[in-house]
Design a protein around this motif. Structure first.
Motif, mmCIF file in Angstrom:
data_model
loop_
_atom_site.group_PDB
_atom_site.id
_atom_site.type_symbol
_atom_site.label_atom_id
_atom_site.label_comp_id
_atom_site.label_asym_id
_atom_site.label_seq_id
_atom_site.Cartn_x
_atom_site.Cartn_y
_atom_site.Cartn_z
ATOM 1 N N TRP A 445 0.252 6.658 2.617
ATOM 2 C CA TRP A 445 0.387 5.159 2.920
ATOM 3 C C TRP A 445 -0.286 4.501 1.851
ATOM 4 C CZ3 TRP A 445 -3.325 1.321 3.993
ATOM 5 C CH2 TRP A 445 -2.848 0.253 4.599
ATOM 6 N N GLN A 446 -1.059 4.851 1.066
ATOM 7 C CA GLN A 446 -1.670 4.349 0.036
ATOM 8 C C GLN A 446 -0.669 4.515 -1.281
ATOM 9 O OE1 GLN A 446 -5.645 6.389 -0.053
ATOM 10 N NE2 GLN A 446 -6.482 4.423 -0.202
ATOM 11 N N ARG A 447 0.119 5.396 -1.269
ATOM 12 C CA ARG A 447 0.952 5.547 -2.448
ATOM 13 C C ARG A 447 1.969 4.397 -2.126
ATOM 14 N NH1 ARG A 447 5.013 9.208 -3.501
ATOM 15 N NH2 ARG A 447 4.296 10.625 -2.081
ATOM 16 N N PHE A 448 2.228 4.325 -0.831
ATOM 17 C CA PHE A 448 3.650 3.169 -0.491
ATOM 18 C C PHE A 448 3.043 1.848 -0.342
ATOM 19 C CE2 PHE A 448 6.063 6.945 -0.070
ATOM 20 C CZ PHE A 448 7.185 6.466 -0.359
ATOM 21 N N THR A 449 1.730 1.679 -0.511
ATOM 22 C CA THR A 449 1.231 0.233 -0.351
ATOM 23 C C THR A 449 1.948 -0.882 -1.157
ATOM 24 O OG1 THR A 449 -0.956 0.936 0.535
ATOM 25 C CG2 THR A 449 -0.539 -1.091 -0.548
ATOM 26 N N PRO A 450 2.113 -0.669 -2.453
ATOM 27 C CA PRO A 450 2.945 -1.341 -3.062
ATOM 28 C C PRO A 450 4.217 -2.119 -2.443
ATOM 29 C CG PRO A 450 1.945 -0.227 -4.856
ATOM 30 C CD PRO A 450 1.607 0.520 -3.358
ATOM 31 N N ARG A 451 5.064 -1.026 -2.111
ATOM 32 C CA ARG A 451 6.498 -1.498 -1.456
ATOM 33 C C ARG A 451 6.098 -2.082 -0.107
ATOM 34 N NH1 ARG A 451 11.252 2.774 -0.580
ATOM 35 N NH2 ARG A 451 10.842 3.274 -2.642
ATOM 36 N N ILE A 452 5.022 -1.470 0.623
ATOM 37 C CA ILE A 452 4.810 -2.285 1.849
ATOM 38 C C ILE A 452 4.417 -3.997 1.798
ATOM 39 C CG2 ILE A 452 3.121 -2.387 3.732
ATOM 40 C CD1 ILE A 452 2.861 0.586 3.635
ATOM 41 N N LEU A 453 3.674 -4.050 0.850
ATOM 42 C CA LEU A 453 3.364 -5.463 0.500
ATOM 43 C C LEU A 453 4.424 -6.310 -0.032
ATOM 44 C CD1 LEU A 453 0.063 -4.936 -1.726
ATOM 45 C CD2 LEU A 453 0.010 -5.810 0.358
#
Length: 542
Positions: A445-453
Motif C-alpha cells: 500500500w505504501q509503494r502504491f501511495t503515489p498512485r493513490i494520491l
C-alpha cells in the motif's frame, strides 16, 4: 377526483404532456440519443437487452447490478446503514436521478421508480455505464475540486474501537499507539472511538479515564500520529448541555418544547436539529473547542442515519428524514480530516466514507469490493473498506475462533484501496507468519501511495471514481457481473483472494497486463492463478 400524473412521453413522431392514471403508467423504452430528458414523477422502464443497473445504496453493492433478480427498495428515510443517493445508472447509458428519495423495483424486464410527487430526471447519456456516470456527476453532483486531508490516504489509519473497546482511556490508547510502532507498523491517523467523552453532547475527554488529555495528545503527535475523535448528533438527557440546548429548540421535538427521545444503538438521546442555525453553530463550536483545547486534528462523524429522523418530529425547518441526514454530513465539510459512515446525496464533496461494520466472516469479506464499487458509482469516491478483519468487535472476543487467513485477505483488499484502516491489533491476534504477510500488505500500500494520491486528486477534479468495476473501464467486455476484482483507475486491475482455497480465476481484459509475479498475460482471457496466502494479484496495463 382521480389522481393523475403528468409525464412527458416521447413517441416515434411526437412529444406531448399527458395526464396518466397511476395504474396506467407508461413503459419507456425509447431511443433518447437526441439528449431528450423526461421528467415524470413515476416511471416504468422496460430494460433493454442485457441491460443492468447500479445505484441507490452502497449496502446493496453485492446485489448489483440489478436486473437478473427481483428487488424492491425504498430510499425514503433509509440509507441502509451506509451511503445512499437517489441515482440509478444503466450499463447502456441510461440514468435516473431525483432531488428527493425514491423507491425502485425490478421485476422481470421492468424497472419501476417513484418518488412521492417529486420529479424524476431520466435520460440517455452515451451508451455505457461510464458515460452515464460522468454525465450525472457533472450535472447533478459536480466535484468541487477539494480533497480530504491527504494524510487519510497517505498513511494507515488505526481505530481504537476494538482494542480498548468500550473502555476508551488514556493509558490503553497510548499503549496501542506505542505498540503500533514497536511492531513495525508506520504512524498514521489514530481515531479515538466512542466513550472517550464525558457523555453524548459533552465532548470533552472524560476526566476519570483521561487524566491529562493534553499530554496524551502531545505524546501522540510526537509519535507521528494525527488524531481524530468520535462524535455523533445525539445529546444525553438530564445534562446541563441538554437543558441549555432544549431552551434554544436545538433538538427535534415530539411536540413544541418537548425534545423527542430517539432510540439508537446506545440507548435513548435527544437528536440535534441541524436545520436550526443555533444547533449548527453550537456543534461547530464544540468541534473547534476540541481542536483548540486539546489539539484534536479531526473527527469521526458517526450515526446521522436517516432512520433516526422520524418525519413526525417537529424541526426548525420542515425537511424529510434524508435531508436531515444530509445536513449532519455537511458539518464535516469544515474539517478536512473527517470520516463518515452514513451519508445522503452529498457526493462530489471532500468527505471520507467507510463501509459499515462487517463481521469477521468470508461472506462479509466478499461484500467489500462490490460495496466500495457501489460507493464510487454513487459519487462517494473517497471510500475505504471496513476495518481490517471486520469492525464488529464481538468477532474478536474469542481469539481461538479467529481465522487468521481471513484477516490477511482483508488486509490485502485494503492494500490497493484508497484507505487502509486497522482496529484489532494484528500483532495480538496473528502468529508470526500471518503478521508478516499483513506487513507485506502495508508495504505494498505504501509503494502504491503515489498512485493513490494521483487518483484522489484526479477524482476531486473530475468526479470519477477511484475504484471502478471492470464494466466501467471495459464496457464491451461482458464484465457486468464481475464482483471479485476491481480497477484502481483505468490501468490497475486488482484481484484479491476472497474465499478459502489455493487458486482463483481472474478475467484479464483486452491488452497486455504485467502481473505482480512478473508475467505479462494478454487479454481477453480467463486466467487461473495459484494463490498462496502471501500473494495479492494485481495487473498493470502495459
Amino acid at each position: 377526483m382521480d389522481v393523475v400524473e403528468h409525464v412527458r412521453v416521447l413517441g416515434a413522431d411526437r412529444t406531448r404532456d399527458d395526464p396518466i392514471p397511476p395504474h396506467r403508467l407508461p413503459v419507456f423504452g425509447c431511443d433518447c440519443s437526441s439528449g431528450a430528458e423526461f421528467r415524470p414523477i413515476r416511471l416504468r422502464l422496460k430494460r433493454l437487452p442485457d441491460e443492468v443497473w447500479w445505484g441507490g445504496a452502497v449496502t446493496l453493492g453485492s446485489k448489483m447490478p440489478f436486473g437478473a433478480d427481483a428487488i424492491a427498495i425504498n430510499l425514503d428515510g433509509d440509507n441502509f446503514g451506509n451511503q445512499a443517493a437517489p441515482l440509478l445508472l444503466s450499463s447502456q447509458g441510461r440514468y435516473i436521478w431525483c432531488e428527493k428519495a425514491f423507491s425502485f423495483a425490478v421485476e422481470g424486464d421492468v424497472l419501476s421508480v417513484a418518488s412521492a410527487g417529486n420529479v424524476l430526471r431520466y435520460g440517455q447519456a452515451g451508451r455505457n455505464l461510464r458515460s452515464a456516470y460522468t454525465f450525472v456527476s457533472a450535472n447533478f453532483f459536480p466535484a468541487d475540486g477539494k480533497t480530504p486531508d491527504l494524510s487519510l490516504v497517505s498513511a494507515p489509519q488505526y481505530n481504537t474501537g476494538i482494542e480498548p473497546m468500550y473502555d476508551q482511556n488514556q493509558r490503553d490508547i497510548l499503549k496501542y499507539a506505542h505498540a503500533i510502532l514497536a511492531n513495525g507498523f508506520p504512524a498514521g491517523v489514530l481515531m479515538i472511538d466512542d466513550n472517550r467523552q464525558e457523555t453524548y453532547g459533552k465532548w470533552a475527554f472524560h476526566p476519570g479515564r483521561f487524566p491529562d488529555p493534553k499530554a496524551m495528545m502531545k505524546e501522540l503527535h510526537a509519535l507521528g500520529f494525527k488524531v481524530m475523535v468520535w462524535v455523533c448528533p445525539f445529546v444525553s438527557a438530564d445534562t446541563d448541555v441538554y437543558r441549555a440546548l432544549a431552551k434554544k429548540n436545538a433538538f427535534l421535538m415530539e411536540k413544541p418544547g418537548d425534545p423527542a427521545m430517539v432510540t439508537w444503538w446506545n440507548g435513548k438521546c435527544a437528536l440535534l436539529d441541524f436545520s436550526n442555525p443555533v444547533t449548527s453553530t453550537w456543534f461547530a463550536g464544540e468541534l473547534s473547542r476540541l481542536q483548540a483545547d486539546f489539539g484534536v486534528d479531526g473527527f469521526k462523524f458517526d450515526a446521522g442515519d436517516a432512520e433516526f429522523y422520524n418525519p413526525a418530529y417537529l424541526a426548525h425547518e420542515r425537511l424529510d428524514a434524508n435531508e436531515h441526514a444530509r445536513q449532519f454530513a455537511e458539518i464535516g465539510l469544515a474539517c478536512p480530516l473527517n470520516e463518515y459512515r452514513a451519508s445522503w446525496k452529498i457526493a462530489g464533496r471532500p468527505l471520507v466514507q467507510r463501509l459499515r461494520d462487517k463481521n469477521r466472516e468470508w461472506g462479509d469479506l466478499q461484500r467489500l469490493i462490490p460495496d466500495m464499487v457501489a460507493a464510487g458509482l454513487l459519487g462517494y469516491n473517497f471510500v475505504g473498506p471496513d476495518m481490517i478483519g471486520g469492525g464488529e468487535f464481538k468477532s474478536f472476543l474469542n481469539r481461538a475462533t479467529i481465522d487468521q487467513d481471513l484477516i490477511v485477505c482483508s488486509a490485502q483488499i485494503h492494500a490497493l484501496a484508497p484507505i487502509m484502516q486497522f482496529s484489532v491489533a494484528p500483532w495480538r491476534v496473528l502468529d508470526a507468519a500471518h503478521l508478516a504477510v499483513v506487513k507485506e500488505a502495508v508495504a505494498l500500500w505504501q509503494r502504491f501511495t503515489p498512485r493513490i494520491l494521483e487518483l484522489v486528486k484526479a477524482s476531486a477534479a473530475t468526479g470519477e471514481p477511484i475504484l471502478r468495476p471492470p464494466a466501467y473501464v471495459f464496457p464491451d467486455g461482458g464484465y457486468e457481473q464481475v464482483k471479485d476484482q476491481f480497477m484502481m483507475g483505468d490501468d490497475l486491475l486488482v484481484a484479491p483472494m476472497l474465499a478459502e482455497g489455493t487458486s482463483r480465476t481472474v478475467l484479464i481484459p483486452e491488452g497486455q497486463w504485467k502481473a505482480d509475479d512478473g508475467t505479462v498475460p494478454s487479454g481477453p482471457q480467463r486466467l487461473t492463478i495459484a494463490m498462496p496466502l502471501t500473494r495479492l494479484p494485481y495487473f498493470e496495463r502495459q
